[in-house]
Design a protein around this motif. Structure first.
Motif, PDB file in Angstrom:
ATOM      1  N   VAL A  93      20.747  -4.060  41.093  1.00  0.00           N
ATOM      2  CA  VAL A  93      21.800  -3.097  40.785  1.00  0.00           C
ATOM      3  C   VAL A  93      21.190  -1.775  40.338  1.00  0.00           C
ATOM      4  O   VAL A  93      21.603  -0.691  40.787  1.00  0.00           O
ATOM      5  CB  VAL A  93      22.743  -3.653  39.693  1.00  0.00           C
ATOM      6  CG1 VAL A  93      23.725  -2.576  39.234  1.00  0.00           C
ATOM      7  CG2 VAL A  93      23.505  -4.870  40.219  1.00  0.00           C
ATOM      8  N   PHE A  94      20.188  -1.841  39.468  1.00  0.00           N
ATOM      9  CA  PHE A  94      19.545  -0.606  38.996  1.00  0.00           C
ATOM     10  C   PHE A  94      18.851   0.114  40.141  1.00  0.00           C
ATOM     11  O   PHE A  94      19.012   1.339  40.294  1.00  0.00           O
ATOM     12  CB  PHE A  94      18.534  -0.925  37.893  1.00  0.00           C
ATOM     13  CG  PHE A  94      17.776   0.286  37.426  1.00  0.00           C
ATOM     14  CD1 PHE A  94      18.385   1.205  36.583  1.00  0.00           C
ATOM     15  CD2 PHE A  94      16.475   0.513  37.837  1.00  0.00           C
ATOM     16  CE1 PHE A  94      17.692   2.345  36.162  1.00  0.00           C
ATOM     17  CE2 PHE A  94      15.783   1.637  37.420  1.00  0.00           C
ATOM     18  CZ  PHE A  94      16.396   2.554  36.582  1.00  0.00           C
ATOM     19  N   PHE A  95      18.096  -0.611  40.947  1.00  0.00           N
ATOM     20  CA  PHE A  95      17.363   0.020  42.048  1.00  0.00           C
ATOM     21  C   PHE A  95      18.326   0.718  43.011  1.00  0.00           C
ATOM     22  O   PHE A  95      18.081   1.855  43.433  1.00  0.00           O
ATOM     23  CB  PHE A  95      16.523  -1.009  42.800  1.00  0.00           C
ATOM     24  CG  PHE A  95      15.680  -0.417  43.897  1.00  0.00           C
ATOM     25  CD1 PHE A  95      14.460   0.159  43.613  1.00  0.00           C
ATOM     26  CD2 PHE A  95      16.135  -0.405  45.209  1.00  0.00           C
ATOM     27  CE1 PHE A  95      13.689   0.727  44.618  1.00  0.00           C
ATOM     28  CE2 PHE A  95      15.379   0.165  46.219  1.00  0.00           C
ATOM     29  CZ  PHE A  95      14.150   0.731  45.925  1.00  0.00           C
ATOM     30  N   ASN A  96      19.411   0.055  43.329  1.00  0.00           N
ATOM     31  CA  ASN A  96      20.385   0.655  44.249  1.00  0.00           C
ATOM     32  C   ASN A  96      21.042   1.902  43.666  1.00  0.00           C
ATOM     33  O   ASN A  96      21.491   2.779  44.412  1.00  0.00           O
ATOM     34  CB  ASN A  96      21.456  -0.367  44.636  1.00  0.00           C
ATOM     35  CG  ASN A  96      20.921  -1.420  45.592  1.00  0.00           C
ATOM     36  OD1 ASN A  96      19.997  -1.162  46.364  1.00  0.00           O
ATOM     37  ND2 ASN A  96      21.489  -2.613  45.549  1.00  0.00           N
ATOM     38  N   CYS A 183       8.070   6.649  29.416  1.00  0.00           N
ATOM     39  CA  CYS A 183       8.063   5.200  29.644  1.00  0.00           C
ATOM     40  C   CYS A 183       9.241   4.540  28.946  1.00  0.00           C
ATOM     41  O   CYS A 183       9.539   4.848  27.785  1.00  0.00           O
ATOM     42  CB  CYS A 183       6.749   4.602  29.143  1.00  0.00           C
ATOM     43  SG  CYS A 183       6.581   2.837  29.493  1.00  0.00           S
ATOM     44  N   ILE A 184       9.880   3.625  29.652  1.00  0.00           N
ATOM     45  CA  ILE A 184      10.913   2.769  29.076  1.00  0.00           C
ATOM     46  C   ILE A 184      10.349   1.358  28.949  1.00  0.00           C
ATOM     47  O   ILE A 184       9.816   0.802  29.919  1.00  0.00           O
ATOM     48  CB  ILE A 184      12.185   2.759  29.941  1.00  0.00           C
ATOM     49  CG1 ILE A 184      12.885   4.112  29.855  1.00  0.00           C
ATOM     50  CG2 ILE A 184      13.140   1.647  29.496  1.00  0.00           C
ATOM     51  CD1 ILE A 184      14.120   4.225  30.713  1.00  0.00           C
ATOM     52  N   VAL A 201      13.357   1.743  24.291  1.00  0.00           N
ATOM     53  CA  VAL A 201      13.253   0.300  24.545  1.00  0.00           C
ATOM     54  C   VAL A 201      14.649  -0.236  24.838  1.00  0.00           C
ATOM     55  O   VAL A 201      15.605   0.071  24.119  1.00  0.00           O
ATOM     56  CB  VAL A 201      12.648  -0.447  23.337  1.00  0.00           C
ATOM     57  CG1 VAL A 201      12.601  -1.950  23.606  1.00  0.00           C
ATOM     58  CG2 VAL A 201      11.245   0.080  23.031  1.00  0.00           C
ATOM     59  N   VAL A 202      14.760  -1.012  25.901  1.00  0.00           N
ATOM     60  CA  VAL A 202      16.044  -1.596  26.291  1.00  0.00           C
ATOM     61  C   VAL A 202      15.874  -3.101  26.460  1.00  0.00           C
ATOM     62  O   VAL A 202      14.766  -3.607  26.660  1.00  0.00           O
ATOM     63  CB  VAL A 202      16.584  -0.976  27.595  1.00  0.00           C
ATOM     64  CG1 VAL A 202      16.833   0.516  27.416  1.00  0.00           C
ATOM     65  CG2 VAL A 202      15.629  -1.226  28.758  1.00  0.00           C
ATOM     66  N   GLY A 206      20.528  -2.858  32.705  1.00  0.00           N
ATOM     67  CA  GLY A 206      21.843  -2.247  32.525  1.00  0.00           C
ATOM     68  C   GLY A 206      21.895  -1.239  31.397  1.00  0.00           C
ATOM     69  O   GLY A 206      22.831  -0.420  31.352  1.00  0.00           O
ATOM     70  N   GLN A 207      20.918  -1.253  30.505  1.00  0.00           N
ATOM     71  CA  GLN A 207      20.894  -0.312  29.380  1.00  0.00           C
ATOM     72  C   GLN A 207      20.074   0.940  29.652  1.00  0.00           C
ATOM     73  O   GLN A 207      20.011   1.836  28.810  1.00  0.00           O
ATOM     74  CB  GLN A 207      20.351  -1.016  28.125  1.00  0.00           C
ATOM     75  CG  GLN A 207      21.224  -2.151  27.635  1.00  0.00           C
ATOM     76  CD  GLN A 207      20.625  -2.832  26.401  1.00  0.00           C
ATOM     77  OE1 GLN A 207      19.454  -2.650  26.067  1.00  0.00           O
ATOM     78  NE2 GLN A 207      21.430  -3.625  25.720  1.00  0.00           N
ATOM     79  N   ILE A 208      19.437   1.008  30.812  1.00  0.00           N
ATOM     80  CA  ILE A 208      18.562   2.153  31.099  1.00  0.00           C
ATOM     81  C   ILE A 208      19.388   3.389  31.422  1.00  0.00           C
ATOM     82  O   ILE A 208      20.273   3.361  32.279  1.00  0.00           O
ATOM     83  CB  ILE A 208      17.609   1.836  32.264  1.00  0.00           C
ATOM     84  CG1 ILE A 208      16.631   0.723  31.873  1.00  0.00           C
ATOM     85  CG2 ILE A 208      16.836   3.102  32.681  1.00  0.00           C
ATOM     86  CD1 ILE A 208      15.695   0.310  32.983  1.00  0.00           C
TER      87      ILE A 208
END
Length: 212
Positions: A93-96, A183-184, A201-202, A206-208
Motif C-alpha cells: 500500500v505504501f509503495f503504491n 531516515c525513518i 520512528v513509526v 501506515g504511519q509514514i
C-alpha cells in the motif's frame, strides 16, 4: 526536497527478521550455544553474513573461518526464505502511494543468493526494476558504513539530501545519517528506543508521512 525513497530489504520490505532469528538459533545450536537475541541481534542486523559470524564468534568464543561459517549460516536461512518469506505488512500500500511521485530503490546488506530468492518469490524486480543495490557493489562494506546508501543515490541520480531512507535497524539508521540522508525508523524489528537516531520512528508503514 525529498525525491527519492531508499528502502532497506530485511525487516522493511521483507518480513524476514523472524527467519534470521530461526537461522541464528539453528546455527548456534549446532555449536552448543543458545541464541541470545537481545545481546546479539542489533550487532548483526544490516551487516554482511561474515561480519555477523564475527559478532557471534566474539560473543561465544568459537573458532573457524568466518567466510566458511557465513556460507553455513546462509544455507540455513536459504531454506526458510524458500518456504516462508513474505512481504512486510503495509509495504504494498505504501509503495503504491509513492511510486509515481518519487524515485525508489533498495539498498541492502542481504546476501545476493537470498536476495535472488526473495526476488523470485516476491517479485522485487517488478517493483524496483534494476534499482536493487547490495553491499557486494561497494566492496561488501556493511552498515553502519554509508557506502551502500551513497552508491544507491548516485545510481538513481539523486543527491543525499534528496533521499529518505526507511530502515529497521540501528546500524542502518546510522549509515543513513552518515550518508547525509533523512531516515525513518520502522519499529518492526527493534523497539523505538533503539531507533532514536532516526528523524522519525513509526510502528508501521501506515504511519509514514513524507515531509519535504
Amino acid at each position: 526536497m525529498i525525491d527519492t525513497i531508499i528502502f532497506d530489504a530485511d525487516g522493511v520490505i521483507l518480513d524476514s527478521e523472524k527467519l534470521w532469528d530461526k537461522g541464528q538459533e539453528e546455527f548456534l545450536k549446532r555449536r552448543g550455544f543458545k541464541y541470545e537475541r537481545d545481546k546479539l541481534k542489533h550487532l548483526m542486523t544490516s551487516t554482511s553474513p561474515a561480519e555477523g559470524v564475527l559478532v557471534m564468534q566474539k560473543h561465544y568464543g568459537f573458532t573457524g573461518d568466518p567466510e566458511v561459517l557465513a556460507r553455513e549460516r546462509i544455507e540455513i536461512v536459504r531454506s526458510l526464505f524458500e518456504t516462508e518469506l513474505s512481504l512486510m505488512p503495509g509495504f504494498l500500500v505504501f509503495f503504491n502511494s509513492i511510486k509515481f511521485s518519487h524515485k525508489t530503490c533498495i539498498a541492502t546488506s542481504l546476501d545476493e543468493e537470498l536476495l535472488s530468492i526473495a526476488d523470485r518469490r516476491l517479485g522485487l524486480s517488478g517493483f524496483f526494476g534494476p534499482n536493487i543495490f547490495t553491499i557486494a557493489q561497494v566492496g561488501h562494506k556493511g552498515k553502519p558504513d554509508p557506502a551502500i546508501f551513497l552508491y544507491a543515490a548516485q545510481q538513481v541520480g539523486s543527491r543525499p539530501e534528496q533521499c529518505l531512507v526507511i530502515e529497521d535497524s540501528p546500524y542502518g539508521i546510522t549509515a543513513a545519517k552518515r550518508a547525509g540522508m533523512r531516515c525513518i525508523g520502522l519499529a518492526t524489528t527493534y523497539g523505538s528506543e533503539m531507533l532514536a537516531e532516526a528523524d522519525a520512528v513509526v510502528q508501521s508503514f501506515g504511519q509514514i508521512i513524507i515531509q519535504n
